[in-house]
Design a protein around this motif. Structure first.
Motif, mmCIF file in Angstrom:
data_model
loop_
_atom_site.group_PDB
_atom_site.id
_atom_site.type_symbol
_atom_site.label_atom_id
_atom_site.label_comp_id
_atom_site.label_asym_id
_atom_site.label_seq_id
_atom_site.Cartn_x
_atom_site.Cartn_y
_atom_site.Cartn_z
ATOM 1 N N VAL A 108 67.508 9.226 15.471
ATOM 2 C CA VAL A 108 66.669 8.717 16.490
ATOM 3 C C VAL A 108 65.558 9.480 17.288
ATOM 4 C CG1 VAL A 108 66.701 6.660 17.790
ATOM 5 C CG2 VAL A 108 68.649 6.937 16.504
ATOM 6 N N PRO A 109 64.631 10.112 16.977
ATOM 7 C CA PRO A 109 63.950 11.295 17.608
ATOM 8 C C PRO A 109 63.329 10.224 18.745
ATOM 9 C CG PRO A 109 62.720 10.651 15.139
ATOM 10 C CD PRO A 109 64.815 9.968 15.273
ATOM 11 N N ALA A 110 62.593 10.760 19.752
ATOM 12 C CA ALA A 110 61.896 10.024 20.937
ATOM 13 C C ALA A 110 59.805 9.565 20.462
ATOM 14 C CB ALA A 110 61.886 10.922 22.072
ATOM 15 N N VAL A 111 60.068 9.553 21.328
ATOM 16 C CA VAL A 111 58.051 9.251 20.605
ATOM 17 C C VAL A 111 57.368 8.351 21.954
ATOM 18 C CG1 VAL A 111 56.877 7.298 19.154
ATOM 19 C CG2 VAL A 111 59.145 8.024 18.333
ATOM 20 N N VAL A 112 56.616 8.892 22.366
ATOM 21 C CA VAL A 112 55.473 8.050 23.083
ATOM 22 C C VAL A 112 54.357 7.203 22.717
ATOM 23 C CG1 VAL A 112 53.972 8.680 25.031
ATOM 24 C CG2 VAL A 112 55.663 10.654 24.654
ATOM 25 N N VAL A 113 54.584 5.918 23.970
ATOM 26 C CA VAL A 113 53.384 5.168 22.671
ATOM 27 C C VAL A 113 53.076 4.674 23.943
ATOM 28 C CG1 VAL A 113 53.818 2.391 22.220
ATOM 29 C CG2 VAL A 113 55.733 3.926 21.544
ATOM 30 N N LEU A 114 51.608 4.576 23.566
ATOM 31 C CA LEU A 114 50.375 4.601 24.331
ATOM 32 C C LEU A 114 49.739 3.598 24.564
ATOM 33 C CD1 LEU A 114 48.992 8.266 24.253
ATOM 34 C CD2 LEU A 114 50.503 7.252 25.883
ATOM 35 N N THR A 115 49.504 2.963 26.205
ATOM 36 C CA THR A 115 47.918 1.876 25.102
ATOM 37 C C THR A 115 47.639 1.501 26.386
ATOM 38 O OG1 THR A 115 47.959 -0.928 25.436
ATOM 39 C CG2 THR A 115 49.935 -0.102 26.270
ATOM 40 N N THR A 116 46.541 1.083 26.828
ATOM 41 C CA THR A 116 45.257 1.050 27.909
ATOM 42 C C THR A 116 45.516 -0.375 28.233
ATOM 43 O OG1 THR A 116 43.656 1.480 26.524
ATOM 44 C CG2 THR A 116 44.583 2.945 27.696
ATOM 45 N N THR A 117 44.805 -0.690 29.639
ATOM 46 C CA THR A 117 44.723 -2.049 29.552
ATOM 47 C C THR A 117 43.644 -2.481 30.796
ATOM 48 O OG1 THR A 117 45.354 -4.126 30.555
ATOM 49 C CG2 THR A 117 46.458 -1.954 31.724
ATOM 50 N N ASP A 118 42.851 -2.916 31.618
ATOM 51 C CA ASP A 118 41.485 -2.957 32.333
ATOM 52 C C ASP A 118 41.881 -2.935 33.921
ATOM 53 O OD1 ASP A 118 42.685 -5.897 32.207
ATOM 54 O OD2 ASP A 118 40.916 -6.849 31.565
ATOM 55 N N SER A 119 43.285 -2.924 34.391
ATOM 56 C CA SER A 119 43.536 -3.295 35.580
ATOM 57 C C SER A 119 44.904 -2.641 35.758
ATOM 58 C CB SER A 119 44.061 -4.819 35.720
ATOM 59 O OG SER A 119 44.711 -5.735 35.791
ATOM 60 N N GLU A 120 45.250 -1.659 36.990
ATOM 61 C CA GLU A 120 46.633 -1.051 37.469
ATOM 62 C C GLU A 120 47.296 -2.017 37.866
ATOM 63 O OE1 GLU A 120 48.523 1.444 41.402
ATOM 64 O OE2 GLU A 120 46.643 0.445 41.360
ATOM 65 N N THR A 121 47.078 -3.536 38.184
ATOM 66 C CA THR A 121 48.391 -4.231 38.280
ATOM 67 C C THR A 121 48.737 -4.822 36.343
ATOM 68 O OG1 THR A 121 47.527 -5.412 40.064
ATOM 69 C CG2 THR A 121 49.099 -7.437 38.438
ATOM 70 N N ALA A 122 47.511 -4.920 35.315
ATOM 71 C CA ALA A 122 48.068 -5.317 33.784
ATOM 72 C C ALA A 122 48.911 -4.219 33.341
ATOM 73 C CB ALA A 122 46.974 -5.593 33.587
ATOM 74 N N ALA A 123 49.062 -3.037 34.004
ATOM 75 C CA ALA A 123 49.536 -1.766 33.651
ATOM 76 C C ALA A 123 50.966 -1.620 34.461
ATOM 77 C CB ALA A 123 48.128 -0.974 34.250
ATOM 78 N N LYS A 124 50.758 -1.943 35.501
ATOM 79 C CA LYS A 124 52.342 -2.300 36.003
ATOM 80 C C LYS A 124 53.332 -2.733 35.180
ATOM 81 C CE LYS A 124 51.466 0.194 40.302
ATOM 82 N NZ LYS A 124 51.202 -0.172 41.901
ATOM 83 N N GLU A 125 52.507 -3.875 35.159
ATOM 84 C CA GLU A 125 53.382 -5.004 34.030
ATOM 85 C C GLU A 125 53.558 -5.174 32.716
ATOM 86 O OE1 GLU A 125 50.519 -9.030 34.932
ATOM 87 O OE2 GLU A 125 51.223 -9.082 36.999
ATOM 88 N N LEU A 126 52.954 -4.196 31.757
ATOM 89 C CA LEU A 126 53.447 -3.468 30.432
ATOM 90 C C LEU A 126 54.576 -2.807 30.640
ATOM 91 C CD1 LEU A 126 49.521 -3.961 28.587
ATOM 92 C CD2 LEU A 126 51.390 -5.441 28.714
ATOM 93 N N ALA A 127 54.195 -1.836 32.100
ATOM 94 C CA ALA A 127 55.094 -0.810 31.581
ATOM 95 C C ALA A 127 56.726 -1.353 32.030
ATOM 96 C CB ALA A 127 54.375 0.062 32.904
ATOM 97 N N ALA A 128 56.332 -2.008 33.323
ATOM 98 C CA ALA A 128 57.687 -2.501 33.189
ATOM 99 C C ALA A 128 58.577 -3.477 32.579
ATOM 100 C CB ALA A 128 57.506 -4.078 35.251
#
Length: 108
Positions: free
Chosen positions: A5-25
């Motif tokens: 079970v190796p580790a991975v980094v998954v990236l995404t982008t979005t149009d606002s800091e609020t949306a990014a924080k919500e996706l992260a949390a």
């Protein structure tokens, strides 16, 4: 860390800091990611609907176990505001064994 079970980094982008924080949390709360960082604003240049666009975006980097990429991808798609969100996974080929083990443990 488990060899299977190796580790991975998954990236995404979005149009606002609020949306990014919500996706992260949301990813961390659902145990689909061990941790996430929000970076931005960044400038993204892309072709959309036949025209080149230049827009500010926020990037979300989520560390997860390889076996959690599919459910994390589904989670991000369900919650993302974009029609075609960027969701890419990059395997981690090295790093601190203790940290990578923690990433896997936190996604259980």
């Amino acid at each position: 860390m488990s060899e299977r079970v190796p580790a991975v980094v998954v990236l995404t982008t979005t149009d606002s800091e609020t949306a990014a924080k919500e996706l992260a949390a949301g990813a961390v709360e659902a145990r689909l990611g061990a941790c996430a960082q929000v970076l931005g604003p960044i400038t993204s240049v892309f072709r959309w609907e036949g025209a080149v666009q230049t827009e500010p975006e926020w990037r979300v980097e989520i560390k997860t176990a390889a076996d959690r990429v599919e459910p994390l991808t589904a989670h991000l798609r369900e919650r993302h505001s974009y029609d075609v969100p960027e969701i890419v996974a990059t395997p981690l080929t090295g790093g601190s064994a203790e940290y990578l083990s923690w990433v896997v443990d936190e996604t259980r």
